[in-house]
Design an enzyme around this catalytic site. Structure first.
Site, PDB file in Angstrom:
ATOM      1  N   GLY A  63     112.838  40.675  41.975  1.00 18.56           N
ATOM      2  CA  GLY A  63     111.611  40.072  42.489  1.00 18.56           C
ATOM      3  C   GLY A  63     111.612  40.037  44.005  1.00 18.56           C
ATOM      4  O   GLY A  63     110.600  39.734  44.632  1.00 18.56           O
ATOM      5  N   ALA A  72     119.154  45.006  51.139  1.00 19.37           N
ATOM      6  CA  ALA A  72     118.232  45.719  52.023  1.00 19.37           C
ATOM      7  C   ALA A  72     119.004  46.675  52.925  1.00 19.37           C
ATOM      8  O   ALA A  72     118.695  47.871  53.012  1.00 19.37           O
ATOM      9  CB  ALA A  72     117.427  44.722  52.862  1.00 19.37           C
ATOM     10  N   ILE A 130     113.245  44.404  60.152  1.00 20.40           N
ATOM     11  CA  ILE A 130     112.572  44.012  58.915  1.00 20.40           C
ATOM     12  C   ILE A 130     111.968  45.283  58.313  1.00 20.40           C
ATOM     13  O   ILE A 130     111.118  45.927  58.929  1.00 20.40           O
ATOM     14  CB  ILE A 130     111.478  42.965  59.188  1.00 20.40           C
ATOM     15  CG1 ILE A 130     112.084  41.693  59.816  1.00 20.40           C
ATOM     16  CG2 ILE A 130     110.717  42.625  57.906  1.00 20.40           C
ATOM     17  CD1 ILE A 130     113.123  40.971  58.979  1.00 20.40           C
ATOM     18  N   GLY A 177     117.207  37.528  52.213  1.00 17.07           N
ATOM     19  CA  GLY A 177     116.982  36.909  50.904  1.00 17.07           C
ATOM     20  C   GLY A 177     117.438  35.468  50.809  1.00 17.07           C
ATOM     21  O   GLY A 177     116.847  34.669  50.090  1.00 17.07           O
ATOM     22  N   GLU A 178     118.508  35.139  51.499  1.00 16.67           N
ATOM     23  CA  GLU A 178     119.049  33.785  51.371  1.00 16.67           C
ATOM     24  C   GLU A 178     118.947  32.997  52.667  1.00 16.67           C
ATOM     25  O   GLU A 178     119.637  32.006  52.863  1.00 16.67           O
ATOM     26  CB  GLU A 178     120.502  33.877  50.887  1.00 16.67           C
ATOM     27  CG  GLU A 178     120.549  34.372  49.453  1.00 16.67           C
ATOM     28  CD  GLU A 178     121.930  34.838  49.020  1.00 16.67           C
ATOM     29  OE1 GLU A 178     122.645  34.024  48.425  1.00 16.67           O
ATOM     30  OE2 GLU A 178     122.283  36.006  49.251  1.00 16.67           O
TER      31      GLU A 178
HETATM   32 MO1  MOS Z   1     122.641  35.361  45.702  1.00 12.30          MO
HETATM   33  S1  MOS Z   1     123.319  33.473  45.228  1.00 12.30           S
HETATM   34  O1  MOS Z   1     124.043  36.058  46.376  1.00 12.30           O
HETATM   35  O2  MOS Z   1     122.137  36.064  44.243  1.00 12.30           O
END
Ligand code: MOS
Length: 752
Positions: A465, A508, A643, A718-719
């Protein structure tokens, strides 16, 4: 898009698989058609600690359609702990009569229909010999271990004599912070379907790491190439689907026994105990500064809950211990083993809890110093790791603060608590830093280019996703000179070239590098053929000087169409490429395919440390009479290198900010301490933000050039978005109310 045709890196391309998802054409693993499947339903333990004395199965067996039930009594010797990447599998299942946590898998009922399997499972009787369990913190009987007890090599950032520096400093704070258990609660449930054909196994399972089949191969003593894992679309992972699990092995075992495909869709509540989760943590933090605001001592001691058999921990002091330009540093991590299922990765596993403690403490220190919290962060910014002096590969945290503060209107803030008000609503403004280690890994890649101007990219990477399909397609389009609509991407199948794990925010950088390298092979082959041709505008040119664009292959003296260039090589060309960053272990791609991913960058780089950074600003409104908390405005500014897919990155960061809000005000898995049992294991009682909770969310991209981590300068995002927001909210609540809340989530009862 730049020239109307050629999609470039950085463009706001729409979600590549959006159409198939919204039309329902996308097949998630549990949608895959199976021939004459049997249905599985899990039986899970009703106690958290003890042993199973006996099963009463007559009523279950009498259910029409019942086929069989797997228990430890009839699987003994066939079931063993699955070697899992990242400690991710839960504890024992069907290995013995022992029960180690509530909701442990103790039986798998198999039936001809889902309904029969469910009914039979509910009719299974179990007699236990129960013992009093330890639920976690504040329950007697847990085993406390220092990280050094089980991992002497674990690096705990340490510098100078922090205790003495703390004692000597003129301004100081000491405080305890606490974060709760959280569960991933991805929309898609944990499902698995297994099918054996001629001794080979096919697994349909939502996964963040297709090569985790290696654990399954070990379980069955088979060649992993005889196992195919298919996971084309995943309805959310957040770290919860990154490992091979025991349940997959059990369903594969059931299918082998029945000689028939078997399908499991575990229930929402079972998902709380048959999978990993974010463990609750506690922190003791001390920070001291001179009157000028320069930090002289930082001490961070964290404790995390885990299961009895596991040493799993996230140990976030590796982040907090090097985050600012501290004087002296002392850090410590401990785990508390309790009668719980094994925790695991959950989005920014280490940073969400540990940065909450640090960024709350920074706000407390700012008040103790009577200094603006943005200014405090600015003067303590670290351009190098303060422990070893190695540089941050790039760090624009201060720029993030400047841009976010400006967009937020921070200059108008009166720092006095309870000083800003709108009728009955107390207004609070708070801020915090965010960060996440920037990783890059190894990946294979196959790209096919056809003379009609279409390309196909294939890799066993995963889209959970977060936008992998788009990112891979967009990078290929950029390098091949095509519109993104002409690039097809096939992922989520272990038969494809090895792909990276969708975790650790590495995907990415890793995948884009592998795509770019493979496109370069294609370009070079086309160029070599064109310059060798007898005629044409490119004949005799320097192949290195030819570029692929929307117009085709272009050289100094002219260009030729893709049709001509690819046509010369038979109308279709295929290249297999790869990327493995410097510092990767030998055979990184082969290791990846064997279920052992490796990351460069982050803390693993030899000469530098690499992180993405951001600044989070929040406005809260707390009702003076009822304590109701609202957060009408969130602003995040992020510097994360190049990006690639602007729309996808924006969505990731916006979702992260919202998740951070959730972590501050909503999310907690409640535990009944007498039974060591999760009590709100459903979407009705486990609170997450709804539309009414989320108002204005602004994401700012701060341009950043990253040169050390990888040639494309990509850091993961992502994090990044969800870290720090929890502290920013708590800091805003203090500003609004004068009450410092150090335990998450912040609740009305904390404020009245
Ligand atoms: Mo993330 S917690 O490395 O899927």
């Amino acid at each position: 898009m730049a020239d109307g045709h050629h999609t470039r890196i950085g463009d706001a391309a729409p979600r590549h698989e959006g159409r198939v998802k919204v039309t329902g054409e996308a097949r998630y693993p549990s949608d895959m058609p199976l021939h004459n499947p049997a249905y599985a339903w899990l039986v899970t333990s009703a106690i958290a600690r003890g042993r199973i004395k006996s099963f009463r199965l007559d009523a279950a067996r009498a259910v029409p359609g019942f086929i069989d039930i797997l228990t430890f009594q009839n699987t003994q010797g066939q079931v063993k702990t699955l070697p899992a990447f990242g400690g991710g599998s839960s504890t024992l299942t069907l290995e013995s009569d022992q029960v180690q946590h509530d909701g442990q898998i103790i039986g798998v009922v198999l039936a001809d229909s889902l309904e029969a399997a469910r009914e039979a499972a509910y009719k299974v009787g179990v007699d236990y010999e129960a013992q009093t369990p330890t639920a976690g913190f504040d329950s007697p009987g847990g085993t406390l271990k220092a990280v050094t007890d089980f991992n002497p090599k674990y690096h705990l950032p340490t510098k100078g004599d922090a205790a003495a520096a703390f004692a000597a400093a003129p301004v100081k704070i000491a405080a305890d912070y606490e974060t709760p258990t959280q569960h991933h609660n991805a929309m898609e449930l944990f499902t698995v379907s297994c099918e054996w054909t001629d001794g080979k196994l096919t697994v349909h399972e939502p996964s963040q790491y297709i090569h985790s089949r290696a654990g399954l191969a070990a379980f069955f003593g088979m060649d992993q190439n005889d196992i195919r894992v298919v996971s084309r679309y995943v309805g959310g992972g957040f770290g919860g689907k990154s490992s091979g699990t025991q349940r997959t092995a059990l369903i594969a075992l059931a299918a082998k026994r029945l000689k028939r495909p078997v399908k499991l869709v575990a229930t929402r509540d079972q998902g709380y105990t048959i999978n990993t989760y974010r463990a609750e943590t506690r922190h003791h933090v001390k920070i001291a500064a001179g009157r000028d605001g320069k930090i002289q001592a930082f001490i961070h001691e964290g404790t995390e809950v885990t299961s009895r058999p596991s040493n799993y921990m996230v140990g976030g002091v590796q982040t907090t211990g090097i985050f600012y330009d501290y004087g002296a540093v002392a850090t410590k991590v401990s785990i508390l083993q309790a009668d719980r299922n094994t925790p695991g990765f959950m989005r920014s596993p280490a940073q969400v809890p540990y940065m909450f403690a640090l960024e709350s403490a920074m706000d407390e220190l700012a008040y103790a110093l009577n200094m603006d919290p943005v200014q405090l962060r600015r003067i303590n910014d670290a351009q190098v790791n303060p422990i070893n002096g190695k540089p941050y590969s790039s760090r624009h945290l201060n720029t993030c603060f400047e841009q976010a503060a400006k967009a937020f209107g921070w200059a108008a803030r009166n720092p006095e608590p309870r000083s800003m008000r709108d009728g009955d609503w107390l207004i609070g403004w708070g801020c915090a830093s965010t960060c996440y280690p920037s990783h890059v890994g190894a990946s294979g890649m196959r790209i096919t280019l056809t003379s009609d101007g279409t390309a196909k990219v294939q890799v066993a990477f995963i889209d959970i996703g977060q936008g992998s399909y788009t990112l891979v397609a967009q990078t290929a389009a950029d390098r091949l000179g095509l519109p993104i609509s002409k690039v097809a991407v096939e992922m989520g199948d272990s038969n494809l070239p090895p792909g990276s794990i969708a975790g650790g925010s590495n995907g990415a950088a890793t995948s884009a590098m592998a795509v770019a390298n493979t496109c370069e092979i294609l370009r070079d082959r086309l160029a070599q053929a064109a310059v060798k041709a007898n005629a044409g505008p490119l004949a005799g040119a320097d192949p290195a000087a030819l570029t692929l664009t929307a117009a085709g292959l272009t050289g100094p003296r002219g260009s030729e169409s893709l049709k001509t260039a690819v046509g010369r090589l038979g109308g279709i060309i295929e290249a297999t490429g790869e990327y493995a960053p410097p510092g990767s272990p030998p055979g990184a791609i082969q290791r990846l395919a064997m279920g052992i991913p490796s990351f460069a960058g982050g803390h693993n780089a030899k000469d530098y440390v690499s992180y993405a950074f951001g600044a989070q600003f929040v406005e809260v409104r707390v009702h003076a009479r009822t304590g109701e908390i609202r957060a009408p405005r969130l602003v995040g500014a992020f510097a994360a290198g190049t990006i690639v897919s602007k729309t996808m990155a924006h969505s990731q960061l916006m979702g992260g900010l919202i998740w951070g809000l959730s972590s501050a005000l909503h999310e907690a898995t409640e535990i009944d301490h007498r039974a060591a049992r999760y009590t709100n294991d459903n979407f009705a009682d486990y609170l997450i933000p709804v539309n009414a909770d989320v108002r204005d969310v602004q994401v700012i991209f701060v341009p950043e050039q990253e040169t050390m981590l990888n040639p494309m300068g990509i850091k993961g995002i992502g994090e990044l978005g969800n870290v720090g927001v929890n502290a920013a909210v708590a800091n805003a609540v203090f500003h609004a109310t004068g009450k410092r809340i150090r335990r998450l989530p912040i609740r009305i009862e904390d404020l009245i």
